[in-house]
Design a protein around this motif. Sequence first.
Motif, PDB file in Angstrom:
ATOM      1  N   GLU A  49       0.804  -1.226   0.000  1.00 44.83           N
ATOM      2  CA  GLU A  49       0.000   0.000   0.000  1.00 44.83           C
ATOM      3  C   GLU A  49       0.843   1.286   0.000  1.00 44.83           C
ATOM      4  N   SER A  50       1.961   1.290   0.732  1.00 48.23           N
ATOM      5  CA  SER A  50       2.730   2.542   0.820  1.00 48.23           C
ATOM      6  C   SER A  50       3.816   2.643  -0.260  1.00 48.23           C
ATOM      7  N   SER A  51       3.927   1.635  -1.112  1.00 53.80           N
ATOM      8  CA  SER A  51       4.951   1.667  -2.168  1.00 53.80           C
ATOM      9  C   SER A  51       4.564   2.660  -3.267  1.00 53.80           C
ATOM     10  N   GLN A  52       5.572   3.286  -3.867  1.00 54.00           N
ATOM     11  CA  GLN A  52       5.332   4.178  -5.026  1.00 54.00           C
ATOM     12  C   GLN A  52       5.098   3.350  -6.285  1.00 54.00           C
ATOM     13  N   LEU A  53       5.597   2.103  -6.249  1.00 57.59           N
ATOM     14  CA  LEU A  53       5.571   1.275  -7.466  1.00 57.59           C
ATOM     15  C   LEU A  53       4.332   0.382  -7.533  1.00 57.59           C
ATOM     16  N   LYS A  54       3.893  -0.102  -6.436  1.00 59.18           N
ATOM     17  CA  LYS A  54       2.800  -1.091  -6.275  1.00 59.18           C
ATOM     18  C   LYS A  54       2.253  -1.675  -7.579  1.00 59.18           C
ATOM     19  N   THR A  55       2.975  -2.704  -8.027  1.00 58.35           N
ATOM     20  CA  THR A  55       2.644  -3.332  -9.317  1.00 58.35           C
ATOM     21  C   THR A  55       2.457  -4.837  -9.135  1.00 58.35           C
ATOM     22  N   ILE A  56       1.413  -5.332  -9.791  1.00 57.37           N
ATOM     23  CA  ILE A  56       1.165  -6.783  -9.785  1.00 57.37           C
ATOM     24  C   ILE A  56       1.181  -7.253 -11.241  1.00 57.37           C
ATOM     25  N   ILE A  57       1.954  -8.307 -11.497  1.00 57.23           N
ATOM     26  CA  ILE A  57       1.980  -8.885 -12.848  1.00 57.23           C
ATOM     27  C   ILE A  57       1.521 -10.332 -12.740  1.00 57.23           C
ATOM     28  N   ASN A  58       0.462 -10.660 -13.458  1.00 55.81           N
ATOM     29  CA  ASN A  58      -0.051 -12.032 -13.463  1.00 55.81           C
ATOM     30  C   ASN A  58       0.284 -12.688 -14.803  1.00 55.81           C
ATOM     31  N   ILE A  59       0.891 -13.868 -14.728  1.00 53.81           N
ATOM     32  CA  ILE A  59       1.274 -14.564 -15.962  1.00 53.81           C
ATOM     33  C   ILE A  59       0.155 -15.535 -16.348  1.00 53.81           C
ATOM     34  N   ALA A  60      -0.527 -15.201 -17.436  1.00 49.85           N
ATOM     35  CA  ALA A  60      -1.614 -16.057 -17.931  1.00 49.85           C
ATOM     36  C   ALA A  60      -1.068 -16.894 -19.088  1.00 49.85           C
ATOM     37  N   SER A  61      -1.749 -16.897 -20.221  1.00 53.79           N
ATOM     38  CA  SER A  61      -1.296 -17.684 -21.368  1.00 53.79           C
ATOM     39  C   SER A  61      -2.159 -17.327 -22.578  1.00 53.79           C
ATOM     40  N   VAL A  62      -1.614 -17.510 -23.777  1.00 54.82           N
ATOM     41  CA  VAL A  62      -2.455 -17.289 -24.974  1.00 54.82           C
ATOM     42  C   VAL A  62      -3.644 -18.251 -24.998  1.00 54.82           C
ATOM     43  N   VAL A  63      -3.496 -19.405 -24.374  1.00 52.64           N
ATOM     44  CA  VAL A  63      -4.619 -20.374 -24.398  1.00 52.64           C
ATOM     45  C   VAL A  63      -5.827 -19.838 -23.615  1.00 52.64           C
ATOM     46  N   ALA A  64      -5.577 -18.898 -22.700  1.00 51.11           N
ATOM     47  CA  ALA A  64      -6.647 -18.400 -21.825  1.00 51.11           C
ATOM     48  C   ALA A  64      -7.793 -17.801 -22.629  1.00 51.11           C
ATOM     49  N   THR A  65      -7.454 -17.155 -23.741  1.00 46.69           N
ATOM     50  CA  THR A  65      -8.509 -16.524 -24.537  1.00 46.69           C
ATOM     51  C   THR A  65      -8.790 -17.293 -25.825  1.00 46.69           C
ATOM     52  N   GLN A  66      -7.886 -18.204 -26.218  1.00 48.47           N
ATOM     53  CA  GLN A  66      -8.094 -18.940 -27.473  1.00 48.47           C
ATOM     54  C   GLN A  66      -8.739 -20.302 -27.246  1.00 48.47           C
ATOM     55  N   GLY A  67      -8.377 -20.958 -26.144  1.00 46.79           N
ATOM     56  CA  GLY A  67      -8.878 -22.309 -25.903  1.00 46.79           C
ATOM     57  C   GLY A  67      -8.132 -23.310 -26.762  1.00 46.79           C
ATOM     58  N   TYR A  68      -7.489 -24.278 -26.148  1.00 46.99           N
ATOM     59  CA  TYR A  68      -6.770 -25.319 -26.899  1.00 46.99           C
ATOM     60  C   TYR A  68      -7.355 -26.672 -26.517  1.00 46.99           C
ATOM     61  N   PRO A  69      -7.498 -27.582 -27.513  1.00 46.00           N
ATOM     62  CA  PRO A  69      -7.945 -28.924 -27.160  1.00 46.00           C
ATOM     63  C   PRO A  69      -6.959 -29.590 -26.199  1.00 46.00           C
ATOM     64  N   LEU A  70      -7.447 -30.425 -25.354  1.00 44.12           N
ATOM     65  CA  LEU A  70      -6.673 -31.193 -24.356  1.00 44.12           C
ATOM     66  C   LEU A  70      -6.110 -30.301 -23.236  1.00 44.12           C
ATOM     67  N   GLN A  71      -6.493 -29.034 -23.248  1.00 45.88           N
ATOM     68  CA  GLN A  71      -5.973 -28.152 -22.184  1.00 45.88           C
ATOM     69  C   GLN A  71      -7.122 -27.405 -21.506  1.00 45.88           C
ATOM     70  N   SER A  72      -8.283 -28.083 -21.394  1.00 47.31           N
ATOM     71  CA  SER A  72      -9.470 -27.363 -20.902  1.00 47.31           C
ATOM     72  C   SER A  72      -9.307 -26.922 -19.444  1.00 47.31           C
ATOM     73  N   ALA A  73      -8.704 -27.753 -18.608  1.00 46.94           N
ATOM     74  CA  ALA A  73      -8.544 -27.359 -17.194  1.00 46.94           C
ATOM     75  C   ALA A  73      -7.526 -26.227 -17.082  1.00 46.94           C
ATOM     76  N   TYR A  74      -6.424 -26.349 -17.805  1.00 44.81           N
ATOM     77  CA  TYR A  74      -5.386 -25.295 -17.797  1.00 44.81           C
ATOM     78  C   TYR A  74      -5.974 -23.989 -18.332  1.00 44.81           C
ATOM     79  N   THR A  75      -6.713 -24.102 -19.453  1.00 42.76           N
ATOM     80  CA  THR A  75      -7.320 -22.911 -20.067  1.00 42.76           C
ATOM     81  C   THR A  75      -8.286 -22.246 -19.092  1.00 42.76           C
ATOM     82  N   ALA A  76      -9.106 -23.059 -18.423  1.00 41.90           N
ATOM     83  CA  ALA A  76     -10.077 -22.506 -17.466  1.00 41.90           C
ATOM     84  C   ALA A  76      -9.351 -21.748 -16.355  1.00 41.90           C
ATOM     85  N   SER A  77      -8.223 -22.294 -15.890  1.00 38.48           N
ATOM     86  CA  SER A  77      -7.507 -21.643 -14.783  1.00 38.48           C
ATOM     87  C   SER A  77      -6.910 -20.313 -15.233  1.00 38.48           C
TER      88      SER A  77
END
Length: 242
Positions: free
Chosen positions: A132-160
Amino acid sequence: MKKISLINKKILISGASRGIGKACALALSEEGGILYLVGRSLSSLNKVKDEIEKKGGRAVCLSADLSEADGAEKLLASFKEQSLDLDVLINNAGIALSAPIEKTSQEEWDRIMRVNARSPYFLCQGALPLMESSQLKTIINIASVVATQGYPLQSAYTASKHALIGFSKSLARELQERGYRIHVLSPGGVATDMVTGVRPDINTDELIAPEELAEWIRFLLTVKGNGMVDHISIRRESKLPW
Ligand SMILES: NC(=O)c1ccc[n+]([C@@H]2O[C@H](COP(=O)([O-])OP(=O)(O)OC[C@H]3O[C@@H](n4cnc5c(N)ncnc54)[C@H](OP(=O)(O)O)[C@@H]3O)[C@@H](O)[C@H]2O)c1
């Protein structure tokens, strides 16, 4: 554009023992950041710490299993005990699964959701008072291209990963007025243990290097103008645009 200094900034990276997290830790330590390296294997984290220290950087290893229900809570408890604050949180730890829906067990579904979606949620929740008191306060979340495209055999990973993006969008709006910067990075195939484990068919010559992602993250953290990046999607050059 203004250059932002990371000297003495406290940066927590989950999944920092190898792959993208390790490359990122090495790049950000070059900028003078103090790295908090998280993963299950302390011996692997210590090797990264040694590499950082050999180059004159600083790092602390924190062992945590983010597949446990209270993994995020236990990890941040050590920060709170020492009254440490935090400037940057990078939710990078992740696991993948390649399996048809019929062969995806409830246990596998729960595990992938706990590591890829639940733990970033509760790490963010626990980190907010520390940032809260940081000047930078940055959060970076690493998702994946599959998150918005959907890949076969990766439905659980894609959902997450889809869940992680949805969470990040809400969080960015919820925290905007408090000065937080929330970024999502969605890579395509990166040359790490993860991809060779779940996609042995992939031509490894075409994969993105983990160091390339580290440079995008370095850019997000060290450069600031009036513009704001919400989401960076980085596909393999050989894949179709969009
Ligand atoms: N590689 C790709 O093609 C690709 C593409 C898109 C997105 N991503 C995402 O990028 C991130 C990093 O992936 P990567 O390719 O670098 O994977 P990786 O090489 O397999 O590394 C995964 C990291 O996460 C840690 N980790 C795994 N399970 C954990 C748990 N239960 N608790 C704490 N830490 C845990 C691992 O350390 P320990 O094993 O020691 O715990 C390791 O440091 C992941 O979120 C992944 O989904 C990767």
